[in-house]
Scaffold this motif. Structure first.
Motif, mmCIF file in Angstrom:
data_model
loop_
_atom_site.group_PDB
_atom_site.id
_atom_site.type_symbol
_atom_site.label_atom_id
_atom_site.label_comp_id
_atom_site.label_asym_id
_atom_site.label_seq_id
_atom_site.Cartn_x
_atom_site.Cartn_y
_atom_site.Cartn_z
ATOM 1 N N LEU A 1 -11.451 -11.811 -0.590
ATOM 2 C CA LEU A 1 -10.444 -11.107 0.202
ATOM 3 C C LEU A 1 -9.786 -9.978 -0.586
ATOM 4 C CD1 LEU A 1 -8.823 -14.195 1.937
ATOM 5 C CD2 LEU A 1 -10.249 -12.447 3.022
ATOM 6 N N ALA A 2 -9.517 -10.216 -1.863
ATOM 7 C CA ALA A 2 -8.903 -9.167 -2.683
ATOM 8 C C ALA A 2 -9.824 -7.960 -2.807
ATOM 9 C CB ALA A 2 -8.555 -9.717 -4.060
ATOM 10 N N ALA B 1 -0.625 -5.118 2.642
ATOM 11 C CA ALA B 1 -1.508 -5.238 1.481
ATOM 12 C C ALA B 1 -1.909 -6.694 1.308
ATOM 13 C CB ALA B 1 -0.820 -4.713 0.233
ATOM 14 N N ALA B 2 -3.015 -7.082 1.894
ATOM 15 C CA ALA B 2 -3.450 -8.479 1.853
ATOM 16 C C ALA B 2 -3.631 -8.982 0.429
ATOM 17 C CB ALA B 2 -4.754 -8.637 2.640
ATOM 18 N N ASP B 3 -4.185 -8.143 -0.445
ATOM 19 C CA ASP B 3 -4.442 -8.574 -1.819
ATOM 20 C C ASP B 3 -3.142 -8.855 -2.566
ATOM 21 O OD1 ASP B 3 -3.898 -5.843 -1.625
ATOM 22 O OD2 ASP B 3 -5.192 -5.284 -3.297
ATOM 23 N N SER C 1 -10.191 -6.321 0.928
ATOM 24 C CA SER C 1 -8.960 -5.800 1.532
ATOM 25 C C SER C 1 -8.957 -4.277 1.493
ATOM 26 C CB SER C 1 -7.747 -6.332 0.768
ATOM 27 O OG SER C 1 -7.713 -5.769 -0.537
ATOM 28 N N VAL C 2 -8.025 -3.688 2.222
ATOM 29 C CA VAL C 2 -7.907 -2.217 2.206
ATOM 30 C C VAL C 2 -7.705 -1.722 0.777
ATOM 31 C CG1 VAL C 2 -6.472 -0.263 2.935
ATOM 32 C CG2 VAL C 2 -7.023 -2.088 4.570
ATOM 33 N N ARG D 1 0.834 -1.205 0.000
ATOM 34 C CA ARG D 1 0.000 0.000 0.000
ATOM 35 C C ARG D 1 0.862 1.244 0.000
ATOM 36 N NH1 ARG D 1 -3.266 -1.609 5.068
ATOM 37 N NH2 ARG D 1 -2.997 0.606 5.482
#
Length: 198
Positions: free
Chosen positions: A160-161, A117-119, A164-165, A111
């Motif tokens: 999730l993607a 950044a989970a994605d 995610s933020v 990010r």
């Protein structure tokens, strides 16, 4: 295939993950940490994959920071969840062309605020998992954790993607959630996006 070791010019700091064939880290600074001596940098930016105009062809350069390109000594490939398998197959072919082990730096874009950044981590994990399936499995612990995040959450990655933020920020900026979900699905017809070849 000869077992050529990593060039001795690579700094032997723990952060470099230099003893491993497949390394993983996150953010632009990660390129400086793990790309020294790497044959291929895989730049992973999942939200960019869902950009309305796409990132095919020359427009891919717009999604890879100049700082990352400057620090990467070798070939640069752009990847996401959709083309993870295609990228892994391309890397295997590149390794065969080199006639030795290809050293790889897989970097999740991360990010802009420096947060997790989970994605991107899931997408990087998909690339690493696809490499493992092809026998390229000398992974650093960091790469193994990214891969395990993908394999453990494989059935939920599209959700999730999007949730995610990064996904929520993209939706707030006008990206369609359905486009984000499609970009998070494996594409059997995906082609590899080679940004720079060395």
């Amino acid at each position: 295939m000869s077992e050529t070791t990593q060039p001795s010019t690579v700094a032997a700091t723990p952060a470099a993950q230099a003893k491993y064939q497949v390394r993983f880290d996150q953010g632009v600074d990660a390129v400086r940490r793990i790309a020294a001596g790497a044959d291929v940098l895989v730049w992973v930016d999942q939200v960019a994959d869902a950009a309305p105009a796409g990132i095919a062809g020359d427009t891919a350069a717009a999604f890879v920071p100049e700082a990352a390109l400057a620090e990467a000594p070798g070939t640069v490939v752009v990847a996401g969840l959709g083309d993870a398998a295609a990228v892994a197959a391309w890397i295997l072919a590149e390794q065969e062309r080199l006639g030795r082990r290809a050293f790889l730096a897989v970097v999740a874009a991360g990010r802009s605020d420096g947060g997790f950044a989970a994605d991107d981590v899931l997408a990087a994990g998909a690339v690493i998992d696809a490499l493992t399936e092809l026998g390229i499995d000398d992974t650093s612990p960091e790469a193994a954790v990214a891969s395990a995040s993908y394999t453990g959450l494989r059935r939920a990655v599209a959700h999730l993607a999007t949730a995610s933020v990064g996904g929520r920020e993209a939706i707030a900026a006008g990206t369609d959630a359905a486009v984000l979900r499609r970009a998070a699905s494996r594409d059997g017809d995906a082609t590899v996006r080679v940004l720079r070849r060395r």
